[in-house]
Write a protein that holds these residues in place. Sequence first.
Motif, PDB file in Angstrom:
ATOM      1  N   LYS A 150       0.835  -1.197   0.000  1.00 42.67           N
ATOM      2  CA  LYS A 150       0.000   0.000   0.000  1.00 42.67           C
ATOM      3  C   LYS A 150       0.872   1.251   0.000  1.00 42.67           C
ATOM      4  CE  LYS A 150      -3.721   0.748  -0.046  1.00 42.67           C
ATOM      5  NZ  LYS A 150      -4.602   1.257  -1.147  1.00 42.67           N
ATOM      6  N   ALA A 151       1.987   1.223   0.748  1.00 45.04           N
ATOM      7  CA  ALA A 151       2.907   2.365   0.773  1.00 45.04           C
ATOM      8  C   ALA A 151       3.456   2.632  -0.626  1.00 45.04           C
ATOM      9  CB  ALA A 151       4.055   2.111   1.755  1.00 45.04           C
ATOM     10  N   GLU A 152       3.859   1.567  -1.323  1.00 42.50           N
ATOM     11  CA  GLU A 152       4.370   1.715  -2.687  1.00 42.50           C
ATOM     12  C   GLU A 152       3.288   2.242  -3.620  1.00 42.50           C
ATOM     13  OE1 GLU A 152       7.418  -1.532  -4.001  1.00 42.50           O
ATOM     14  OE2 GLU A 152       6.093  -2.480  -2.544  1.00 42.50           O
ATOM     15  N   SER A 153       2.065   1.759  -3.450  1.00 41.51           N
ATOM     16  CA  SER A 153       0.953   2.194  -4.296  1.00 41.51           C
ATOM     17  C   SER A 153       0.676   3.682  -4.122  1.00 41.51           C
ATOM     18  CB  SER A 153      -0.296   1.376  -3.954  1.00 41.51           C
ATOM     19  OG  SER A 153      -1.423   1.851  -4.654  1.00 41.51           O
ATOM     20  N   LEU A 154       0.708   4.152  -2.877  1.00 40.44           N
ATOM     21  CA  LEU A 154       0.481   5.574  -2.608  1.00 40.44           C
ATOM     22  C   LEU A 154       1.605   6.428  -3.210  1.00 40.44           C
ATOM     23  CD1 LEU A 154      -0.753   5.284   1.079  1.00 40.44           C
ATOM     24  CD2 LEU A 154      -2.102   6.182  -0.828  1.00 40.44           C
ATOM     25  N   LEU A 155       2.839   5.925  -3.119  1.00 36.26           N
ATOM     26  CA  LEU A 155       3.978   6.656  -3.697  1.00 36.26           C
ATOM     27  C   LEU A 155       3.830   6.769  -5.211  1.00 36.26           C
ATOM     28  CD1 LEU A 155       6.761   7.989  -3.390  1.00 36.26           C
ATOM     29  CD2 LEU A 155       7.777   5.714  -3.602  1.00 36.26           C
ATOM     30  N   GLU A 156       3.465   5.668  -5.855  1.00 29.74           N
ATOM     31  CA  GLU A 156       3.268   5.693  -7.305  1.00 29.74           C
ATOM     32  C   GLU A 156       2.151   6.656  -7.685  1.00 29.74           C
ATOM     33  OE1 GLU A 156       5.065   4.409  -9.670  1.00 29.74           O
ATOM     34  OE2 GLU A 156       6.448   3.529  -8.213  1.00 29.74           O
ATOM     35  N   GLU A 157       1.121   6.709  -6.867  1.00 32.71           N
ATOM     36  CA  GLU A 157       0.018   7.641  -7.126  1.00 32.71           C
ATOM     37  C   GLU A 157       0.508   9.079  -7.059  1.00 32.71           C
ATOM     38  OE1 GLU A 157      -4.234   8.919  -5.035  1.00 32.71           O
ATOM     39  OE2 GLU A 157      -3.477   6.883  -4.753  1.00 32.71           O
ATOM     40  N   MET A 158       1.342   9.382  -6.060  1.00 31.08           N
ATOM     41  CA  MET A 158       1.886  10.730  -5.934  1.00 31.08           C
ATOM     42  C   MET A 158       2.712  11.116  -7.153  1.00 31.08           C
ATOM     43  SD  MET A 158       3.162  10.724  -1.948  1.00 31.08           S
ATOM     44  CE  MET A 158       3.567  12.471  -1.838  1.00 31.08           C
ATOM     45  N   ILE A 159       3.548  10.181  -7.616  1.00 31.79           N
ATOM     46  CA  ILE A 159       4.410  10.454  -8.770  1.00 31.79           C
ATOM     47  C   ILE A 159       3.575  10.729 -10.013  1.00 31.79           C
ATOM     48  CG2 ILE A 159       6.137   9.443 -10.325  1.00 31.79           C
ATOM     49  CD1 ILE A 159       7.223   7.888  -7.899  1.00 31.79           C
ATOM     50  N   SER A 160       2.441  10.033 -10.135  1.00 32.15           N
ATOM     51  CA  SER A 160       1.609  10.153 -11.335  1.00 32.15           C
ATOM     52  C   SER A 160       0.738  11.401 -11.350  1.00 32.15           C
ATOM     53  CB  SER A 160       0.713   8.916 -11.469  1.00 32.15           C
ATOM     54  OG  SER A 160      -0.258   8.886 -10.428  1.00 32.15           O
ATOM     55  N   LEU A 161       0.513  12.016 -10.183  1.00 28.40           N
ATOM     56  CA  LEU A 161      -0.373  13.179 -10.116  1.00 28.40           C
ATOM     57  C   LEU A 161       0.285  14.403 -10.738  1.00 28.40           C
ATOM     58  CD1 LEU A 161      -1.808  12.750  -6.499  1.00 28.40           C
ATOM     59  CD2 LEU A 161      -3.034  12.402  -8.649  1.00 28.40           C
ATOM     60  N   SER A 162      -0.522  15.204 -11.406  1.00 31.83           N
ATOM     61  CA  SER A 162       0.013  16.410 -12.056  1.00 31.83           C
ATOM     62  C   SER A 162       0.122  17.587 -11.091  1.00 31.83           C
ATOM     63  CB  SER A 162      -0.884  16.809 -13.232  1.00 31.83           C
ATOM     64  OG  SER A 162      -2.220  17.036 -12.798  1.00 31.83           O
ATOM     65  N   ASP A 163      -0.559  17.494  -9.961  1.00 28.82           N
ATOM     66  CA  ASP A 163      -0.548  18.572  -8.978  1.00 28.82           C
ATOM     67  C   ASP A 163       0.820  18.647  -8.292  1.00 28.82           C
ATOM     68  OD1 ASP A 163      -0.945  20.417  -6.994  1.00 28.82           O
ATOM     69  OD2 ASP A 163      -2.670  19.424  -6.087  1.00 28.82           O
ATOM     70  N   PRO A 164       1.565  19.754  -8.457  1.00 29.07           N
ATOM     71  CA  PRO A 164       2.892  19.857  -7.825  1.00 29.07           C
ATOM     72  C   PRO A 164       2.835  19.804  -6.304  1.00 29.07           C
ATOM     73  CG  PRO A 164       2.205  21.976  -8.745  1.00 29.07           C
ATOM     74  CD  PRO A 164       1.226  20.959  -9.248  1.00 29.07           C
ATOM     75  N   GLN A 165       1.674  20.138  -5.727  1.00 26.97           N
ATOM     76  CA  GLN A 165       1.539  20.076  -4.270  1.00 26.97           C
ATOM     77  C   GLN A 165       1.569  18.636  -3.759  1.00 26.97           C
ATOM     78  OE1 GLN A 165       1.509  22.792  -2.231  1.00 26.97           O
ATOM     79  NE2 GLN A 165       1.890  23.916  -4.114  1.00 26.97           N
ATOM     80  N   CYS A 166       1.345  17.697  -4.666  1.00 24.85           N
ATOM     81  CA  CYS A 166       1.326  16.274  -4.286  1.00 24.85           C
ATOM     82  C   CYS A 166       2.598  15.542  -4.680  1.00 24.85           C
ATOM     83  CB  CYS A 166       0.110  15.584  -4.905  1.00 24.85           C
ATOM     84  SG  CYS A 166      -1.470  16.121  -4.209  1.00 24.85           S
ATOM     85  N   GLN A 167       3.578  16.264  -5.206  1.00 25.11           N
ATOM     86  CA  GLN A 167       4.832  15.607  -5.559  1.00 25.11           C
ATOM     87  C   GLN A 167       5.472  14.989  -4.319  1.00 25.11           C
ATOM     88  OE1 GLN A 167       7.331  18.477  -7.512  1.00 25.11           O
ATOM     89  NE2 GLN A 167       6.612  17.909  -9.551  1.00 25.11           N
TER      90      GLN A 167
END
Length: 290
Positions: free
Chosen positions: A145-162
């Motif tokens: 789940k930790a890896e999944s959340l990290l991958e989600e962050m990387i994929s988001l276009s919002d710079p606040q979520c980098q």
Amino acid sequence: RKMKDTQLDVRPVAQTFNIVLDCWAKSEMKGATERALKLMREMPSYGVAPDECSYNSVLHAMTKEKEQKWVDCAEEMFQEMRGKVSISEITYHVMMNIYGKSNDSDGARKAEQLLRSMEKEKLSPNNISYNICIDACARRGDHRKAESLLEEMISLSDPQCQPSIHSFASVVNALAKSGDIDAVTRAKEVVRKVEELEYVSPNSILYNSLIDCIVKSGQHNDNASEAEEILLRMEEMHRSGNSHVRPNSYAYSMVLTCCARSQAPGAAERAERILINMEDLYTEGLSDVV
């Protein structure tokens, strides 16, 4: 209480209480959480209604508590706030931290539920929101789940979520706790991403977590060599001017632990070589290597 009883025109306002509540929230004294909660409940008797800051201070105090009763109390307060004050991202983050840091085995899932509900409440999740959830997973060894959340962050276009370096290090930490046979391979992949991305830079915490993962894997006799390889990379990066990647006593101790457990030929010689290097660095003025 003296302010309440005085004849002078000195009446406490919400900010007055919030300053004291913040002190209790930050206090390490036993019973601080009870004191903070009691004070907030007394505010209406002074003619002062608790605001979001008041509630958040008490909730922050509860992040230091592990007993389930405090999680239950925090949930009741969170619902109480909905009918009385506006709720911001800060409140959600504090509540997520309560779940994440509690002994509740379901705490990570509850923290993620709050993350998913933020947008419904027209709030904006950011990398702090995700990091809290990743930390909650890491504490419970839920690396997938930790890896999944990290991958989600990387994929988001919002710079606040980098993702920040903390995001990556937490995932490596989760992998170190997992005991999975491929934990080291996956942890190395996480570190490789950090080294390739432009918006984040590796630091000692990330590499220490990777060394920790290698030590805990114990899957083969070559883990001492792998751990030393990471340590040597840290030393080289530090010599090249990267002050954020400075090997410390923890890194050296973990590599020496690897050598002590290893049955591979040359493990003792490797350990002695590392020890001599530590002594040389200490002589040069790097006091935190021992």
